[in-house]
Design a protein around this motif. Structure first.
Motif, short mmCIF file in Angstrom:
data_model
loop_
_atom_site.label_atom_id
_atom_site.label_comp_id
_atom_site.label_asym_id
_atom_site.label_seq_id
_atom_site.Cartn_x
_atom_site.Cartn_y
_atom_site.Cartn_z
N ALA A 12 0.83 -1.20 0.00
CA ALA A 12 0.00 0.00 0.00
C ALA A 12 0.86 1.26 0.00
O ALA A 12 0.53 2.25 -0.66
N GLY A 13 1.98 1.22 0.73
CA GLY A 13 2.85 2.39 0.79
C GLY A 13 3.50 2.68 -0.55
O GLY A 13 3.52 3.84 -1.01
N LEU A 14 4.04 1.65 -1.20
CA LEU A 14 4.73 1.86 -2.47
C LEU A 14 3.76 2.27 -3.58
O LEU A 14 4.03 3.21 -4.33
N THR A 15 2.63 1.58 -3.68
CA THR A 15 1.66 1.95 -4.72
C THR A 15 1.00 3.29 -4.40
O THR A 15 0.65 4.05 -5.31
N GLY A 16 0.83 3.60 -3.10
CA GLY A 16 0.26 4.89 -2.72
C GLY A 16 1.16 6.05 -3.09
O GLY A 16 0.69 7.13 -3.46
N SER A 17 2.48 5.85 -3.01
CA SER A 17 3.42 6.90 -3.42
C SER A 17 3.27 7.21 -4.90
O SER A 17 3.36 8.37 -5.32
N ILE A 352 3.06 15.54 -1.98
CA ILE A 352 4.47 15.16 -1.74
C ILE A 352 4.60 14.48 -0.39
O ILE A 352 5.29 13.45 -0.26
N LEU A 353 3.93 15.02 0.63
CA LEU A 353 3.99 14.42 1.96
C LEU A 353 3.42 13.01 1.95
O LEU A 353 4.00 12.09 2.56
N VAL A 354 2.31 12.80 1.26
CA VAL A 354 1.71 11.46 1.19
C VAL A 354 2.63 10.50 0.44
O VAL A 354 2.77 9.33 0.82
N ALA A 355 3.26 10.97 -0.64
CA ALA A 355 4.19 10.11 -1.37
C ALA A 355 5.37 9.70 -0.48
O ALA A 355 5.78 8.53 -0.47
N LEU A 356 5.92 10.65 0.27
CA LEU A 356 7.02 10.33 1.18
C LEU A 356 6.55 9.41 2.30
O LEU A 356 7.27 8.49 2.72
N ALA A 357 5.33 9.66 2.80
CA ALA A 357 4.79 8.80 3.86
C ALA A 357 4.59 7.38 3.36
O ALA A 357 4.77 6.41 4.11
N GLY A 358 4.23 7.22 2.08
CA GLY A 358 4.09 5.89 1.52
C GLY A 358 5.40 5.14 1.50
O GLY A 358 5.47 3.95 1.86
N LEU A 359 6.48 5.83 1.10
CA LEU A 359 7.80 5.20 1.12
C LEU A 359 8.22 4.87 2.54
O LEU A 359 8.78 3.80 2.81
N ALA A 360 7.93 5.80 3.47
CA ALA A 360 8.28 5.57 4.87
C ALA A 360 7.50 4.38 5.43
O ALA A 360 8.03 3.59 6.23
N THR A 361 6.24 4.24 5.02
CA THR A 361 5.43 3.12 5.50
C THR A 361 6.04 1.79 5.09
O THR A 361 6.11 0.85 5.90
#
Length: 391
Positions: A12-17, A352-361
């Motif tokens: 979910a994090g990678l595809t969400g980014s 941008i924040l959501v994309a970074l949060a996806g990678l962080a997730t």
């Protein structure tokens, strides 16, 4: 629960980014579909539909983005008409079509639900995989329920970062307790190996905790809106009943699409929205058309969403007007879910924040499994060989 969710949150994090910028990435991969070819003003919505039907007579319009950004094509999602000879729907080679805005010429098309990693299909596939894992309605239920578990996991994770407190010392040592928790927010650059992994896992999760919890809750809300989330909110919180203002106005009976859009523009401009309509969703079985407004041409923009005006396509009467930020607390809770999940609530900065949060997730899932595996191996060693306890 963390082990159960590890694969889910990584995916979910990678595809969400990617989903945070899926249209921009898609346009870069498929410029022959997304780039307009002729200069000139965009045709009216009704003229675009006439050109679409002339070039693809086996289709009927479902949804169209008719006010694209400068230099981009008009996108139309279509459904098959019924073949009068057989009584069955026509088989379409493509259900997402791209038109030149100035001429209405068909630039190309594709199957919006195609699989999997071709240049045409990869971004729609990853976007769809993000919320269904490729299993349709069943996958949507799975993703919604896993998002609910993720929400609980976020709260448990926060509690695990808190230092222990002796009940008799709460008042006397509150400052000392806060200093102890403050250490959990820091990454000690002097640490190496496993202890650095532990610091990264804990500190990154704390700094992004509110964002991640909001993404988890909104993931549940989006995936299971009608079956679960909407009934829960309306049961627990006050919501406003949909209402049509008495001065809403009426297009002439049996209006064409231009008349519908003109009425929607008039109503929304009256309430202070500065931009013209950008899209329309047709519901022929119900004889309704919903006109959508964006912050700017072709963009979702910033804030709680977009105005929507729904008009009866037979009588020309306004059925409903929805403005972002309107209603009661329950309405606001429902309105904020997609803007938070997509980052739209803060515009480009939010995406941008959501994309970074996806990678962080995804990183948190990997480091979480590493921490679990290390502790598991330590527990299996003889007592004399155990490492010092973790901070």
């Amino acid at each position: 629960m963390g082990l159960l969710l590890a694969g889910f949150v990584t995916m979910a994090g990678l595809t969400g980014s990617i989903a945070a910028f899926h249209d921009a990435i898609d346009a870069q991969l498929n410029p022959d579909l997304f780039d307009a070819r002729l200069p000139g003003a965009t045709l009216s919505p009704a003229a675009l539909v006439r050109r679409l039907q002339a070039q693809a007579p086996q289709t009927q319009l479902g949804y169209m983005l008719f006010h694209p950004p400068d230099g981009q094509s008009v996108r139309a999602y279509v459904q098959p008409r019924t073949d009068p000879a057989t009584g069955r729907p026509f088989v379409l080679a493509a259900n997402e079509l791209f038109l030149d805005p100035a001429s209405g010429d068909l630039l190309g098309g594709r199957k919006s639900d195609a699989c999997c990693f071709s240049r045409r299909a990869i971004i729609p596939f990853l976007y769809r995989f993000h919320y269904t894992i490729g299993l349709g309605a069943t996958g949507q239920w799975i993703m919604g329920l896993l998002s609910a578990l993720w929400s609980i996991d976020c709260i448990v994770g926060l509690l695990l970062t808190l230092p222990p407190v002796r009940r008799r010392d709460v008042r006397r040592r509150a400052a000392e307790w806060l200093r102890g928790w403050r250490r959990a927010w820091r990454i000690d650059s002097a640490r190496r190996g496993f202890r650095l992994v532990f610091d990264l896992h804990r500190a990154v999760a704390l700094w992004l905790w509110l964002v991640l919890l909001g993404i988890a809750i909104s993931g549940f809300a989006i995936a299971l809106d009608r079956p679960l989330f909407h009934p829960m909110v309306t049961h627990l919180l006050p919501v406003a009943r949909p209402a049509t203002p008495p001065d809403a106005g009426t297009a002439h009976p049996d209006p064409d699409l231009d008349a519908i859009v003109a009425l929607a523009n008039k109503l929304v401009h009256r309430q202070g929205w500065p931009v013209d309509a950008g899209g329309v969703f047709m519901m022929p079985a119900a004889h309704l058309a919903s006109v959508f407004f964006f912050q700017s041409a072709g963009e979702r923009g910033t804030g709680l969403g977009r105005p929507t005006v729904t008009i009866d396509t037979q009588t020309g009467r306004v059925a409903q007007i929805e403005m972002p930020g309107g209603g009661r607390i329950g309405d606001l809770v429902m309105q904020i879910q997609f803007p938070w999940h997509s980052g739209q609530i803060l515009g480009l900065a939010g995406r941008i924040l959501v994309a970074l949060a996806g990678l962080a997730t995804a990183g948190l899932a990997v480091t979480g499994v590493m921490i679990w595996d290390r502790k598991r191996r330590v527990r299996r060693r003889p007592v004399s060989d155990c490492d010092a306890p973790l901070a």
